[in-house]
Design a protein around this motif. Structure first.
Motif, PDB file in Angstrom:
ATOM      1  N   THR A  81       0.817  -1.219   0.000  1.00 42.24           N
ATOM      2  CA  THR A  81       0.000   0.000   0.000  1.00 42.24           C
ATOM      3  C   THR A  81       0.848   1.264   0.000  1.00 42.24           C
ATOM      4  O   THR A  81       0.306   2.353  -0.076  1.00 42.24           O
ATOM      5  N   ARG A  82       2.170   1.120   0.074  1.00 35.60           N
ATOM      6  CA  ARG A  82       3.039   2.289   0.130  1.00 35.60           C
ATOM      7  C   ARG A  82       3.849   2.402  -1.158  1.00 35.60           C
ATOM      8  O   ARG A  82       4.308   1.403  -1.710  1.00 35.60           O
ATOM      9  N   ALA A  83       4.044   3.641  -1.606  1.00 41.53           N
ATOM     10  CA  ALA A  83       4.759   3.872  -2.861  1.00 41.53           C
ATOM     11  C   ALA A  83       6.138   3.248  -2.849  1.00 41.53           C
ATOM     12  O   ALA A  83       6.579   2.637  -3.838  1.00 41.53           O
ATOM     13  N   GLU A  84       6.850   3.377  -1.724  1.00 37.25           N
ATOM     14  CA  GLU A  84       8.225   2.888  -1.679  1.00 37.25           C
ATOM     15  C   GLU A  84       8.316   1.373  -1.839  1.00 37.25           C
ATOM     16  O   GLU A  84       9.393   0.843  -2.129  1.00 37.25           O
ATOM     17  N   ASP A  85       7.193   0.668  -1.665  1.00 37.50           N
ATOM     18  CA  ASP A  85       7.200  -0.778  -1.851  1.00 37.50           C
ATOM     19  C   ASP A  85       7.369  -1.164  -3.323  1.00 37.50           C
ATOM     20  O   ASP A  85       7.705  -2.315  -3.632  1.00 37.50           O
ATOM     21  N   TYR A  86       7.109  -0.215  -4.223  1.00 38.83           N
ATOM     22  CA  TYR A  86       7.184  -0.499  -5.655  1.00 38.83           C
ATOM     23  C   TYR A  86       8.394   0.152  -6.322  1.00 38.83           C
ATOM     24  O   TYR A  86       8.624  -0.067  -7.511  1.00 38.83           O
ATOM     25  N   ILE A  87       9.135   0.981  -5.601  1.00 40.30           N
ATOM     26  CA  ILE A  87      10.260   1.730  -6.166  1.00 40.30           C
ATOM     27  C   ILE A  87      11.574   1.205  -5.594  1.00 40.30           C
ATOM     28  O   ILE A  87      11.700   1.035  -4.386  1.00 40.30           O
ATOM     29  N   ASP A  88      12.531   0.988  -6.480  1.00 42.64           N
ATOM     30  CA  ASP A  88      13.887   0.630  -6.041  1.00 42.64           C
ATOM     31  C   ASP A  88      14.833   1.739  -6.520  1.00 42.64           C
ATOM     32  O   ASP A  88      15.179   1.811  -7.699  1.00 42.64           O
ATOM     33  N   ARG A  89      15.232   2.601  -5.601  1.00 43.57           N
ATOM     34  CA  ARG A  89      16.075   3.750  -5.957  1.00 43.57           C
ATOM     35  C   ARG A  89      17.566   3.411  -5.957  1.00 43.57           C
ATOM     36  O   ARG A  89      18.387   4.265  -6.307  1.00 43.57           O
TER      37      ARG A  89
END
Length: 297
Positions: free
Chosen positions: A279-287
Motif C-alpha cells: 500500500t506504500r509507494a516505496e514498496d514499488y520503487i527501487d532507488r
C-alpha cells in the motif's frame, strides 16, 4: 556495443528523454546500442519486459503495480511522466464536464492507464462509470487523437503537444489536471537487473544525462521532437515549455513517491484488488540502481 531494447508506449512526447539520449549519443557513449520499440498496445509494453523481448520499459506504472500484486518481478527504477500532463479535450459542442453525460470517452485501456484518471476526474463532478458515460478502450494518445478527429469518441485525455494542436483545431479543454501522479515510469524485471548489473548501470548513466540534457537544451529537444514525432517546431517548443516548467519529466530522473502514492490510492478506489499486499509507494520503487549510477558518473 551491447544491445538493449527499451519498450515504450506509442510514438509520443513521453519518450523524449530516451529519444534525447539516443540522438545525443549518451547511450552510445556508454557502449550501448539502444533500440526503442514503439508499441501501440499499452499492456504489451510491460509484457515484453516480462517475457524478455525488452529489457526495460517506459511503461504505464499501474502495470508494474498489477504485476507485483500478481507475484511478478517488475519494479520502478526511474521516473518518466511524474505529474499529469493532460488536457481533457472534447468536441466544441460539449459544454463543460457535465456535458459528458451519455458520451463516449476514449481511454488507453479499461484495465489501467488513463481510465483511472477519467473515472476519478468525472466522479468529482458527479458523473460515475458505467452509468453516466461510456469508456472506449482505443489505445494511447495518438489513437485517441485520431478517434476524436473522426468522431469515434467525444472526448479524451491529450498530452502536450497534441492538446495544443487540438485547441488550434477547434476542440475545447474541459480540465487541465497537473497533479502528482506517476503515469509512466522506467521499469525493469529485478531478475534481469541483478544478472546484468554493469549493463543496467551504464544505461542509467545515459538515462541520467538524458534527463539533464532535456531540461537544458531546448534546441536539441525541438529537433528531436520534430524528427521523432513529425510535429511542427512551435508545438515542439510549447511541449518543452510545459514539461520543463511543470516538472512533468523529473530533472533528476527519479520516480515520484507522491506520484506513485496517488496512483495507488486512485487504483484502489476504482479497481478491485482484494489481495493487494502493498500500500506504500516505496514498496514499488527501487532507488538503489539510480543511486549507484549517479555515484559512478
Amino acid at each position: 556495443m551491447d544491445r538493449l531494447t527499451l519498450a515504450v508506449v506509442s510514438r509520443n512526447y513521453f519518450n523524449m528523454p530516451a529519444w534525447m539520449g539516443l540522438h545525443a549519443g549518451l547511450f552510445a557513449a556508454e557502449g550501448i546500442d539502444l533500440a526503442i520499440d514503439h508499441i501501440e498496445g499499452i499492456e504489451e509494453v510491460n509484457e515484453r519486459v516480462r517475457d524478455g523481448r525488452a529489457q526495460l520499459a517506459y511503461g504505464v506504472t499501474e502495470h508494474v503495480i498489477l504485476d507485483a500484486e500478481a507475484g511478478g518481478h517488475q519494479v520502478i527504477i526511474g521516473g518518466n511522466v511524474n505529474r499529469l500532463p493532460f488536457s481533457l479535450v472534447a468536441r466544441a459542442s460539449i459544454d463543460g464536464i457535465a456535458g459528458l453525460r451519455g458520451k463516449r470517452i476514449g481511454v488507453s485501456s479499461l484495465r489501467a492507464g488513463s481510465s483511472s484518471l477519467i473515472m476519478r476526474l468525472l466522479a468529482q463532478h458527479g458523473l460515475h462509470y458505467p452509468g453516466d458515460y461510456e469508456l472506449v478502450a482505443c489505445g494511447p494518445i495518438l489513437a485517441r487523437w485520431d478517434l476524436l478527429r473522426s468522431g469515434g469518441i467525444d472526448a479524451g485525455l491529450q498530452g502536450a503537444p497534441l492538446n495544443h494542436m487540438a485547441l488550434d483545431q477547434g476542440f475545447v479543454s474541459l480540465a487541465e489536471p497537473r497533479d502528482d501522479f506517476q503515469f509512466t515510469s522506467l521499469d525493469v524485471d529485478t531478475r534481469w537487473a541483478t544478472a546484468n548489473r554493469d549493463l543496467l548501470l551504464r544505461f542509467l548513466r545515459g538515462f541520467l544525462r538524458a534527463h539533464e540534457r532535456f531540461h537544458t537544451d531546448r534546441n536539441l529537444a525541438r529537433q528531436v521532437a520534430m524528427a521523432e514525432s513529425g510535429i511542427e517546431a512551435r508545438y515542439a517548443d510549447s511541449a518543452w515549455e510545459e514539461y520543463t516548467q511543470g516538472e512533468i519529466f523529473p530533472r533528476d530522473a527519479e520516480a515520484s513517491e507522491a506520484g506513485v502514492q496517488a496512483l495507488i490510492e486512485t487504483s484502489a478506489l476504482i479497481r478491485d484488488l482484494p489481495t493487494r499486499a502493498r500500500t506504500r509507494a516505496e514498496d514499488y520503487i527501487d532507488r538503489t540502481w539510480l543511486a549507484q549510477a549517479r555515484a559512478s558518473l
